[in-house]
Write a protein that holds these residues in place. Structure first.
Motif, PDB file in Angstrom:
ATOM      1  N   GLY A  77       0.802  -1.214   0.000  1.00  0.00           N
ATOM      2  CA  GLY A  77       0.000   0.000   0.000  1.00  0.00           C
ATOM      3  C   GLY A  77       0.834   1.263   0.000  1.00  0.00           C
ATOM      4  O   GLY A  77       2.061   1.237   0.048  1.00  0.00           O
ATOM      5  N   LYS A  78       0.134   2.382  -0.028  1.00  0.00           N
ATOM      6  CA  LYS A  78       0.764   3.704  -0.007  1.00  0.00           C
ATOM      7  C   LYS A  78       1.240   4.011   1.404  1.00  0.00           C
ATOM      8  O   LYS A  78       0.555   3.744   2.375  1.00  0.00           O
ATOM      9  N   GLN A  79       2.425   4.588   1.485  1.00  0.00           N
ATOM     10  CA  GLN A  79       2.954   4.999   2.780  1.00  0.00           C
ATOM     11  C   GLN A  79       2.734   6.490   2.970  1.00  0.00           C
ATOM     12  O   GLN A  79       2.866   7.264   2.033  1.00  0.00           O
ATOM     13  N   PHE A  80       2.373   6.867   4.196  1.00  0.00           N
ATOM     14  CA  PHE A  80       2.103   8.254   4.544  1.00  0.00           C
ATOM     15  C   PHE A  80       2.987   8.667   5.716  1.00  0.00           C
ATOM     16  O   PHE A  80       3.279   7.845   6.588  1.00  0.00           O
ATOM     17  N   SER A  81       3.311   9.953   5.772  1.00  0.00           N
ATOM     18  CA  SER A  81       3.798  10.510   7.029  1.00  0.00           C
ATOM     19  C   SER A  81       2.554  10.697   7.896  1.00  0.00           C
ATOM     20  O   SER A  81       1.420  10.600   7.412  1.00  0.00           O
TER      21      SER A  81
END
Length: 157
Positions: A77-81
């Motif tokens: 999946g997409k990684q976020f701060s």
């Protein structure tokens, strides 16, 4: 909006569960938040990984309504701060959805049907964590996101 965390299997560690409970209680000040645990499958010794994912998928689908927005926690999946994740949650709230469901799958991931039903995937890290620890991390990050959105000092500690 309601945020629901759906997970497969109970948390064996009382210490981890106590920490999860702390953040779950704190979240009640910001949003309707609930955690639901789907019990581990029984008698899996003779099932393939794919069969286990399918059976878990059937149990997951029974817990969803047609209007739920399903987001998977998945290594691809997409990684976020933390700040980006708070903005992601704000967009979801602004979109008018009734219930956002975050899903932590079983040990082998998700069935194809669950991937098709989902509207996105989020990765916490490139590292692998136990499913029990992931529950704590997600609950804390949702709490952190709301403190960021409310400009409260928690995030800067």
């Amino acid at each position: 909006m309601t945020i629901k965390l759906l997970a497969i299997g109970k948390t064996d560690s009382g210490q981890l569960q106590q920490l999860i409970d702390v953040y779950e209680k704190r979240l009640q000040h910001y949003v309707n938040f609930e955690i639901e645990i789907i019990p581990d499958l029984k008698k899996t010794k003779n099932l393939s990984e794919e069969q286990q994912k399918e059976k878990e998928g059937e149990l997951i689908l029974k817990k969803l309504t047609p209007t739920d927005v399903l987001v998977l926690f998945d290594e691809k999946g997409k990684q976020f701060s933390s700040v980006e994740f708070s903005q992601y949650l704000q967009k979801k709230m602004n979109s008018g959805i009734k219930r956002l469901v975050f899903l932590i799958g079983g040990p082998y991931g998700f069935s194809n049907e669950i991937y098709l039903k989902s509207s996105g995937k989020i990765s916490l890290s490139k590292m692998t964590f136990s499913h029990q620890m992931v529950r704590l991390f997600i609950t804390e990050q949702i709490y952190r996101a709301f403190t960021i959105l409310k400009n409260e000092p928690y995030h800067h500690r």
